[in-house]
Design an enzyme around this catalytic site. Structure first.
Site, PDB file in Angstrom:
ATOM      1  N   HIS A 149      -7.124  -3.680  10.445  1.00  0.00           N
ATOM      2  CA  HIS A 149      -6.901  -3.542   9.006  1.00  0.00           C
ATOM      3  C   HIS A 149      -5.728  -4.409   8.537  1.00  0.00           C
ATOM      4  CE1 HIS A 149      -4.259   0.308   9.626  1.00  0.00           C
ATOM      5  NE2 HIS A 149      -3.512  -0.762   9.667  1.00  0.00           N
TER       6      HIS A 149
ATOM      7  N   ASN B 146      -6.865  -1.712  14.642  1.00  0.00           N
ATOM      8  CA  ASN B 146      -8.305  -1.807  14.335  1.00  0.00           C
ATOM      9  C   ASN B 146      -8.621  -2.996  13.420  1.00  0.00           C
ATOM     10  OD1 ASN B 146      -7.505  -1.027  11.753  1.00  0.00           O
ATOM     11  ND2 ASN B 146      -9.038   0.583  11.541  1.00  0.00           N
TER      12      ASN B 146
ATOM     13  N   ASP C 243       0.826  -1.208   0.000  1.00  0.00           N
ATOM     14  CA  ASP C 243       0.000   0.000   0.000  1.00  0.00           C
ATOM     15  C   ASP C 243       0.861   1.261   0.000  1.00  0.00           C
ATOM     16  OD1 ASP C 243       0.978  -0.326   2.566  1.00  0.00           O
ATOM     17  OD2 ASP C 243      -0.975  -0.556   3.506  1.00  0.00           O
TER      18      ASP C 243
ATOM     19  N   GLU D 158      -9.567  -1.588   5.424  1.00  0.00           N
ATOM     20  CA  GLU D 158     -10.110  -1.275   6.737  1.00  0.00           C
ATOM     21  C   GLU D 158     -11.275  -2.221   7.045  1.00  0.00           C
ATOM     22  OE1 GLU D 158      -8.573   0.747   8.613  1.00  0.00           O
ATOM     23  OE2 GLU D 158      -8.035   2.646   7.670  1.00  0.00           O
TER      24      GLU D 158
HETATM   25  P1  PGA Z   1       2.765  -1.702  12.591  1.00  0.00           P
HETATM   26  O1  PGA Z   1       1.627  -1.563  11.483  1.00  0.00           O
HETATM   27  O2  PGA Z   1       3.660  -2.812  12.167  1.00  0.00           O
HETATM   28  O3  PGA Z   1       3.465  -0.377  12.562  1.00  0.00           O
HETATM   29  O4  PGA Z   1       2.080  -1.998  13.890  1.00  0.00           O
HETATM   30  C1  PGA Z   1       0.900  -2.665  11.109  1.00  0.00           C
HETATM   31  C2  PGA Z   1      -0.301  -2.256  10.298  1.00  0.00           C
HETATM   32  O5  PGA Z   1      -0.893  -1.188  10.566  1.00  0.00           O
HETATM   33  O6  PGA Z   1      -0.664  -3.011   9.391  1.00  0.00           O
END
Ligand code: PGA
Length: 231
Positions: free
Chosen positions: A133, A131, A63, A138
């Site tokens: 995602h 959350n 992404d 999302e």
């Molecule tokens: P993080 O992000 O490794 O910084 O916790 C993971 C994500 O949001 O997919």
């Protein structure tokens, strides 16, 4: 789903680096899928410490923020250049949705076509958001989704805002691989560490529905979870 229980994030990141290296070395003609964020940084440092040298020539990013300059430190393409390409002396190409060949309205579709043409990916690295995602899919994202432009949820904006020097410059949209795009990879390595992710993981596994994007991937035969959580 194969589960690797580890004692710490560091141990899990080292294991992920080992698995990623082994799988990608076995299929040097296949591209790989890369992710960004705190969890993945540890995987890339472990790869660099081990002296890993990629045999594959193409990698696809999960992404990217919509409309962000590739020169911005907050660009995920930029992050992969700093954390993957440079330390590992990667000579190939990282395809980033929304950037370069994939900018513009047709970009998401062209990105999908490139994955179809060069794929399947031997291995896709994945994290999960607090959350729930997966990439920027999302909660509520269609399990059949493809690469597309999405609006970020308020919770995601709040948790990522800390990375932006100027909060007003944070994009509120992103381009993300869809859940069905991600599912095309032969292996999915999902890394989940820390109590803050416990609810998202346990909800997706024990009570999956449309609000848990991970549920779209649970029947993938190549899914491997690396976690320090009991859920
Ligand atoms: P993080 O992000 O490794 O910084 O916790 C993971 C994500 O949001 O997919």
């Amino acid at each position: 789903m194969k589960i690797h229980r580890v004692k710490s994030a560091g141990q899990g990141q080292a294991l992920a680096a080992e698995l990623f290296a082994g799988i990608s070395d076995e299929s040097p003609d296949c591209p790989v899928g890369l992710a960004t964020g705190g969890t993945m940084s540890g995987v890339y440092s472990a790869l660099a410490t081990n002296g890993f040298r990629p045999k594959f020539s193409d990698a696809f990013a999960l992404d990217e923020y919509q409309g962000i300059s590739p020169a911005s430190e907050n660009s995920y393409g930029n992050e992969l250049t700093r954390k993957f390409t440079e330390p590992l002396n990667f000579q190939g190409k990282i395809h980033v949705p929304g950037q370069g060949d994939y900018a513009g309205e047709q970009g998401p579709e062209e990105f999908e076509q490139a994955i179809t043409k060069l794929g399947p990916l031997s291995v896709q690295l994945l994290g999960i958001g607090v959350n729930g995602h997966i990439a920027f899919n999302e909660p509520g994202s269609s399990f059949n989704s493809k690469t597309r432009v999405v609006k970020l949820h308020q919770e995601t904006i709040k948790s990522n805002l800390v990375y932006f020097d100027d909060p007003a410059s944070m994009p509120t949209k992103a381009v993300t691989q869809g859940l069905s795009t991600i599912k095309q990879a032969s292996k999915l390595l999902l890394l989940v560490f820390g109590e803050a992710k416990a609810f998202a993981l346990s909800k997706a596994i024990n009570n999956p529905d449309e609000s848990t994007p991970l549920a779209a991937l649970l029947d993938h035969p190549g899914l491997e979870l690396i976690t320090d959580l009991n859920y």
